[in-house]
Design an enzyme around this catalytic site. Structure first.
Site, PDB file in Angstrom:
ATOM      1  N   SER A 141      -4.964  11.783   5.841  1.00  0.00           N
ATOM      2  CA  SER A 141      -5.404  12.615   6.940  1.00  0.00           C
ATOM      3  C   SER A 141      -6.840  12.976   7.094  1.00  0.00           C
ATOM      4  CB  SER A 141      -4.520  13.794   6.861  1.00  0.00           C
ATOM      5  OG  SER A 141      -4.504  14.588   8.155  1.00  0.00           O
ATOM      6  N   ASP A 296       4.258   9.687  12.396  1.00  0.00           N
ATOM      7  CA  ASP A 296       3.154  10.532  12.600  1.00  0.00           C
ATOM      8  C   ASP A 296       2.790  10.725  14.161  1.00  0.00           C
ATOM      9  OD1 ASP A 296       0.643  11.896  12.437  1.00  0.00           O
ATOM     10  OD2 ASP A 296       0.103  10.778  10.616  1.00  0.00           O
ATOM     11  N   HIS A 325       3.932  13.228   9.885  1.00  0.00           N
ATOM     12  CA  HIS A 325       2.477  13.465   9.324  1.00  0.00           C
ATOM     13  C   HIS A 325       2.741  14.269   7.793  1.00  0.00           C
ATOM     14  CE1 HIS A 325      -1.732  13.375   9.362  1.00  0.00           C
ATOM     15  NE2 HIS A 325      -1.831  14.669   8.852  1.00  0.00           N
TER      16      HIS A 325
END
Lengths: 351, 351
Positions: A141, A296, A325
């Site tokens: 991320s 995601d 995610h």
């Protein structure tokens, strides 16, 4: 400056903090006495070629990286590698709005870019450990944004790069999503333009952020398959929202999250090449693994694959996880097993 | 009760309003003097077998249905069908918080369910037009929730049913998304618990709703392909957010939207069968077309397909549109052409 126990070693485990000095930021301001929180595992070998840098994401600190990704028998095994986990600026442990005293405290904390983190981390690695080569830079991320920045800026230093669930150039869609998180917090009257007295005063804003995060942070399949029950042991959907998602964000500091959200929105390695993303990614010399998570909704595999194609020596490895995610947090051993498998293969490449 | 010009004929075109009397709502309260806004095209034939009911969605009124889906040469051709477009309760034209006087005005407007709309529409169709058979019920999004409710509740009356971008039983993921819309509005101090003086007072809340809607209402591909430019003619992403999305919601009434959002969250035909969705959908006798939009983030095709499999006489027709859910507004002729093609085929089936 306010105190918030969530960021204390009691909750975050043992970590060190180094003052790396003044950091001139991309946006022009200088962060005075920039402090980086870090934790190390293993030892730097004599050849100094076994250093691994691990970065952190939006809602986590070095602790989750340590707990989920590092350990004996894991791909990132301290017996083999010297692993340095560095908290990003704004994490709540490194220099952040809530823990910075004086003129840069709270709402006056300067705007920080992903590139500033890389500058700061480089200084830490060199000055503290004499590291000049990185066997691997790994992050997910926002941590992945830092990995891309490292690989583009220091192509000779970074031998391998592994990015989970991130893009090198943030999409407008993701920018907009992050804007909804920001607005959820700043619309809370108790945020008071950033001048609240205690982190928990902004509970309504953080609660709204948690709910928005719940929509895109997981996936439709996660909810449909009731993984909040089978994987997380919650008794109902509402129990999950309150007991996991609201509880996750509630102890955090609003200004710290806003600092990172602003940074997240602007992650873009093509800053270095006047907006030419192909040129920026073309600079990478590291062997790269681009590892999106199948479900995601922030960084769909399709977006990541488009970038992967621009990297000279990259492999595209999709990690299957209906957690989307949030799989990053390592709730499911099936997720971490996939990450480990890919990291082992990547680390086996001769640099 | 407040006035809001957005809902006047000057902006909404010509429509009729009928007071269908008191409506006892599912939640127990009685909506006094329930008014339904409607518009008709074409004529009911002697056999009374050419009536088509068109329903409305969250952010639209009968006007968009009229403009986008009905017309000479279209599948819904007034030369052939008697088309009745009915605004749902809360649309701003039918009985809604903002236009209801007295004890049920504004924040005191009762909670309404999709089933209440169907009750009200049935009364209108019978009393006003003597309609006892529906050649087709057609709607998208919340309009599609009404179509499912119609087909399950009145299996003999509904000959054909066409649902675009909707589910028969709302998912928790979608419930949660809608909750973020609600929180965006109710967190605005100017909403004042529903007792604002003018719709525009809640501009901050509506603006936040617009931004959240922008994240899931379109698709990542829509932004990546810059369809806001090629399709909508906007000069930049920010121009699109302000000029299209904020401008879209800005004139609407917050309480009206909240009324519909609450209803949307609870759309579920399995209320009639103690939670047994298969049993509920199994009641449908209509020939059904289940038509999700390929890039819809509210109602992903996968969710719609699962329901389609539970309907005895259904076909699954995915409409390709990177505009995602917002494709419903008919910006792209390629979208409406697909809808028309499917509707023509459906209408060709002998009932």
């Amino acid at each position: 400056m306010i105190s918030n126990d969530f960021y204390s070693p009691a909750n975050q485990g043992t970590y060190s903090v180094r003052d790396i000095g003044d950091l001139v930021l991309e946006e022009g301001e200088t962060l005075r006495g920039c402090k980086l929180a870090y934790r190390t595992h293993g030892k730097l070998n004599a050849a100094r070629d076994n250093a691994v840098l691990v970065t952190t994401w939006f809602s986590g600190t070095g602790k989750v990286m340590e707990d989920v990704y590092v350990g004996p028998g894991r791909a990132l095994d301290p017996a083999r590698y010297f692993i340095v986990i560095v908290d990003q600026i704004g994490s709540g442990l490194s220099s952040s709005p809530h823990n910075t005293p004086g003129a840069q405290s709270m709402a006056y904390f300067p705007k920080v870019r992903i590139g500033d983190d890389v500058d700061a981390q480089l200084r830490l690695l060199k000055d503290e450990f004499g590291i000049t080569d990185l066997a691997l830079v790994f992050g997910g991320s926002m941590g992945g944004q830092q990995v891309y920045e490292w690989a583009v800026r220091y192509p000779d230093m970074v031998k391998r790069a592994a990015v989970v669930a991130a893009t090198a150039c943030n999409t407008f869609h993701d920018f907009l999503f992050t804007e909804t998180l920001i607005e959820a917090v700043t619309s809370d009257p108790n945020w008071r333009g950033g001048w609240y007295e205690r982190s928990e005063d902004v509970r309504d804003g953080l609660s709204r952020m948690a709910v928005i995060f719940s929509v895109l942070g997981w996936s439709t399949e996660f909810y449909e398959k009731k993984r909040w029950q089978s994987l997380l042991g919650m008794s109902s959907e509402r129990d999950f929202i309150n007991g996991v998602m609201r509880a996750y964000f509630a102890p955090m500091d609003a200004n710290d999250l806003l600092c990172k959200a602003w940074k997240w929105q602007r992650g873009d390695v093509s800053r270095h090449t006047a907006g030419d993303l192909a040129k920026a990614l073309g600079r990478i010399k590291a062997k790269c693994y681009v590892m999106p998570i199948s479900h995601d909704m922030f960084f769909p595999p399709r977006d990541c694959e488009a970038e992967h194609r621009l990297i000279p020596n990259s492999e595209f490895r999709v990690i299957e996880a209906v957690e989307g995610h949030m799989a990053l947090n390592g709730f499911d051993p099936a997720y971490t097993a996939q990450v480990d498998k890919h990291l082992r293969e990547l680390l086996a490449f001769e640099a």
